[in-house]
Design a protein around this motif. Structure first.
Motif, PDB file in Angstrom:
ATOM      1  N   TYR A 211      51.120  31.231  30.269  1.00  0.00           N
ATOM      2  CA  TYR A 211      51.724  30.495  30.595  1.00  0.00           C
ATOM      3  C   TYR A 211      53.388  31.054  29.735  1.00  0.00           C
ATOM      4  O   TYR A 211      53.255  32.093  29.227  1.00  0.00           O
ATOM      5  CB  TYR A 211      52.474  29.011  31.079  1.00  0.00           C
ATOM      6  CG  TYR A 211      51.822  28.224  29.854  1.00  0.00           C
ATOM      7  CD1 TYR A 211      50.636  27.951  29.292  1.00  0.00           C
ATOM      8  CD2 TYR A 211      52.042  28.178  28.984  1.00  0.00           C
ATOM      9  CE1 TYR A 211      49.751  27.375  28.041  1.00  0.00           C
ATOM     10  CE2 TYR A 211      52.782  27.447  27.257  1.00  0.00           C
ATOM     11  CZ  TYR A 211      51.054  26.585  27.572  1.00  0.00           C
ATOM     12  OH  TYR A 211      51.290  25.650  26.005  1.00  0.00           O
ATOM     13  N   ASP A 216      57.315  26.093  31.397  1.00  0.00           N
ATOM     14  CA  ASP A 216      57.106  26.766  32.783  1.00  0.00           C
ATOM     15  C   ASP A 216      56.020  26.378  33.620  1.00  0.00           C
ATOM     16  O   ASP A 216      55.457  25.510  33.175  1.00  0.00           O
ATOM     17  CB  ASP A 216      55.643  28.038  32.525  1.00  0.00           C
ATOM     18  CG  ASP A 216      55.252  28.816  33.255  1.00  0.00           C
ATOM     19  OD1 ASP A 216      55.037  29.036  34.534  1.00  0.00           O
ATOM     20  OD2 ASP A 216      54.601  29.856  32.905  1.00  0.00           O
ATOM     21  N   LYS A 218      54.490  26.580  36.403  1.00  0.00           N
ATOM     22  CA  LYS A 218      53.512  27.044  36.388  1.00  0.00           C
ATOM     23  C   LYS A 218      52.183  26.799  35.430  1.00  0.00           C
ATOM     24  O   LYS A 218      51.438  27.889  35.779  1.00  0.00           O
ATOM     25  CB  LYS A 218      53.264  27.803  37.650  1.00  0.00           C
ATOM     26  CG  LYS A 218      54.233  27.272  38.501  1.00  0.00           C
ATOM     27  CD  LYS A 218      53.461  28.346  40.324  1.00  0.00           C
ATOM     28  CE  LYS A 218      53.852  28.050  41.979  1.00  0.00           C
ATOM     29  NZ  LYS A 218      53.439  27.983  43.102  1.00  0.00           N
ATOM     30  N   LYS A 219      53.097  26.048  34.485  1.00  0.00           N
ATOM     31  CA  LYS A 219      51.495  26.626  33.556  1.00  0.00           C
ATOM     32  C   LYS A 219      50.107  26.456  33.520  1.00  0.00           C
ATOM     33  O   LYS A 219      49.849  26.522  33.230  1.00  0.00           O
ATOM     34  CB  LYS A 219      52.089  25.693  32.376  1.00  0.00           C
ATOM     35  CG  LYS A 219      52.423  24.862  31.771  1.00  0.00           C
ATOM     36  CD  LYS A 219      52.738  23.797  30.416  1.00  0.00           C
ATOM     37  CE  LYS A 219      52.752  22.701  30.465  1.00  0.00           C
ATOM     38  NZ  LYS A 219      53.507  22.517  29.012  1.00  0.00           N
ATOM     39  N   GLU A 221      49.031  25.942  36.227  1.00  0.00           N
ATOM     40  CA  GLU A 221      47.231  27.305  37.002  1.00  0.00           C
ATOM     41  C   GLU A 221      47.522  28.467  36.154  1.00  0.00           C
ATOM     42  O   GLU A 221      47.381  29.575  37.053  1.00  0.00           O
ATOM     43  CB  GLU A 221      48.556  27.891  38.540  1.00  0.00           C
ATOM     44  CG  GLU A 221      48.710  26.206  39.280  1.00  0.00           C
ATOM     45  CD  GLU A 221      49.412  26.501  40.364  1.00  0.00           C
ATOM     46  OE1 GLU A 221      49.351  28.297  40.694  1.00  0.00           O
ATOM     47  OE2 GLU A 221      50.020  26.233  41.522  1.00  0.00           O
ATOM     48  N   THR A 222      47.263  28.550  34.886  1.00  0.00           N
ATOM     49  CA  THR A 222      47.531  29.557  33.743  1.00  0.00           C
ATOM     50  C   THR A 222      45.743  29.307  33.159  1.00  0.00           C
ATOM     51  O   THR A 222      45.695  28.099  33.251  1.00  0.00           O
ATOM     52  CB  THR A 222      48.195  29.700  32.975  1.00  0.00           C
ATOM     53  OG1 THR A 222      48.386  28.617  31.982  1.00  0.00           O
ATOM     54  CG2 THR A 222      49.695  30.444  33.873  1.00  0.00           C
TER      55      THR A 222
END
Ligand SMILES: [Zn+2]
Length: 427
Positions: A211, A216, A218-219, A221-222
């Motif tokens: 991320y 972030d 959308k972190k 989804e990492t």
């Protein structure tokens, strides 16, 4: 997100035609469950006591239905290794003939002693990691120019203030973690393969490896974020449990935390008008949690080793002392993942990884909200001796107020259990 994964498991089970057909379902980083450990509890508990603890503490609202069948003389527990495979737990005929199971911890002593905590081993568990790990574990925030509010550093300070005072009362005291940072020997990178599996289980196909900073959006989804969670939340707590259960073997663990509401942005934290206190004992599994083989096993181990009565009994005087010192109102759960463990409303039962894995009685403390403005001002004032004017009132250091209240509560608890007259009046 955890809820989504559980849903996925249930769907998988149904698609194979029932609970038992699904292969053994395990929590992340768990390889197997040693069901035979429960053999030590054969004929140690009556059916009535087993049912009472199951219904009122551990699996309220029929959460264990379909997984634990309570018969007249035995309980049949699904192990999910095979659809037909059960662990059979035989009940004691009555309390008088119940066999004794051996635990590494002892309930509060009844014998008089020179000091109230003589002969008692206490492990202090400062929650979280603190230090350079504060931001990664999402336990760090501050307004620009202020000192960072890091729960992992604050809990360690409270533990270090408590330890010598408990020792002076006669206890043997150990810290589960004595400096900032993890005690697990693993690095975050070790969890990348498992993190990828987690993302697949969550149904996230198009995930990124890393991320881009704490902000972030959308972190989650990492792979990096999932691996970090497995590191500080799962592996770290499992390592602490290993240390508690196999090395320290205390009579009581005190888990030290500070509560908070979501603060959104760590550099521009949102403040909450709420400030309150609650204390947790272990219990209140949901049906979805009990479908995990390891969680079902952990629950039965806690139920059968009778840690509940001791952890509730120790929690009450500690809660009383914290109420008096902090003057905070009780926190109220509205989310269904906790039930009241005591009528006054400050003590709740909840299934957390730490209070599940620590086999001995565990008192889990959650006073204050760190992002309440008054609490924040007290944290900014730091630790000091005596009283100072903070947020418009003369106050003690928040750390000393917390530590001294817990010490006073424990002193009161063990003083009472050692009193012959009070002993007879107790349950
Ligand atoms: Zn915490």
């Amino acid at each position: 997100m955890a809820r989504f994964r559980c849903l996925l498991v249930v769907i998988l089970c149904w698609s194979f035609g029932g609970v038992g057909v699904q292969a053994q379902r395990l929590s992340p980083l768990i390889k197997r469950v040693d069901w035979l450990r429960l053999e030590a509890f054969q004929e140690t508990m009556t059916r009535e006591e087993f049912q009472r603890l199951l219904d009122t503490v551990y699996a309220p609202g029929g959460a264990a239905e379909g997984l634990i069948e309570v018969g007249e003389t035995e309980a049949r527990i699904r192990t999910m290794l095979h659809p037909e495979e059960f662990f059979v737990l035989r009940f004691a005929k009555d309390a008088a003939s119940a066999k004794k199971a051996k635990n590494y911890w002892q309930p509060a002593p009844k014998r008089a002693a020179k000091k109230p905590l003589t002969g008692i081993t206490i492990a202090l568990d400062p929650g979280h990691l603190g230090g350079q790990w504060g931001l990664m574990e999402e336990r760090s925030f501050a307004r620009p120019g202020d000192k960072p509010v890091q729960e992992g550093d604050m809990t360690l300070l409270v533990a270090k203030l408590m330890a010598p005072k408990l020792r002076a009362l006669g206890a043997e005291v150990q810290l589960v973690r004595s400096k900032a940072g993890p005690i697990t020997p693993f690095e975050v990178e070790a969890f990348y393969p498992e993190a990828r599996k987690e993302l697949e289980l969550l149904g996230i196909a198009d995930f990124r490896e890393r991320y881009d900073g704490a902000r972030d959006p959308k972190k989650g989804e990492t792979v990096q974020w999932q691996a970090e969670k497995l590191f500080y939340r799962v592996a770290e707590i499992r390592e602490r449990a290993r240390r508690v259960n196999t090395k320290l073997k205390p009579d009581l663990v005190v888990c030290i935390h500070f509560n908070a509401d979501a603060w959104e942005d760590h550099e521009a934290p949102v403040f909450t008008p709420r400030n309150d206190l609650h204390v947790l004992v272990h219990g209140c599994y949901s049906a979805a949690e009990l479908r995990f083989d390891d969680q079902r096993f952990d629950m039965l181990l806690k139920l059968l080793n009778r840690s509940h009565d001791e952890e509730l009994a120790a929690s009450l005087p500690v809660t009383e002392a914290l109420k008096k010192a902090t003057e905070l109102p009780p926190f109220e759960y509205t989310t269904g993942n906790a039930i009241r463990a005591h009528e006054e409303g400050f003590v709740w039962a909840r299934n957390l990884l730490a209070n599940r894995l620590y086999e001995c009685p565990t008192v889990f403390l959650e006073p204050y909200r760190m992002n309440n403005e008054e609490t924040y001002a007290r944290i900014q004032a730091g630790d000091y001796v005596g009283e100072r004017e903070v947020a418009g009132k003369k106050r003690r250091s928040i750390y000393r107020e917390y530590a001294d209240a817990v010490v006073a509560g424990l002193r009161e608890y063990y003083r009472e259990t050692r009193k012959p007259a009070a002993k007879d009046g107790k349950k």
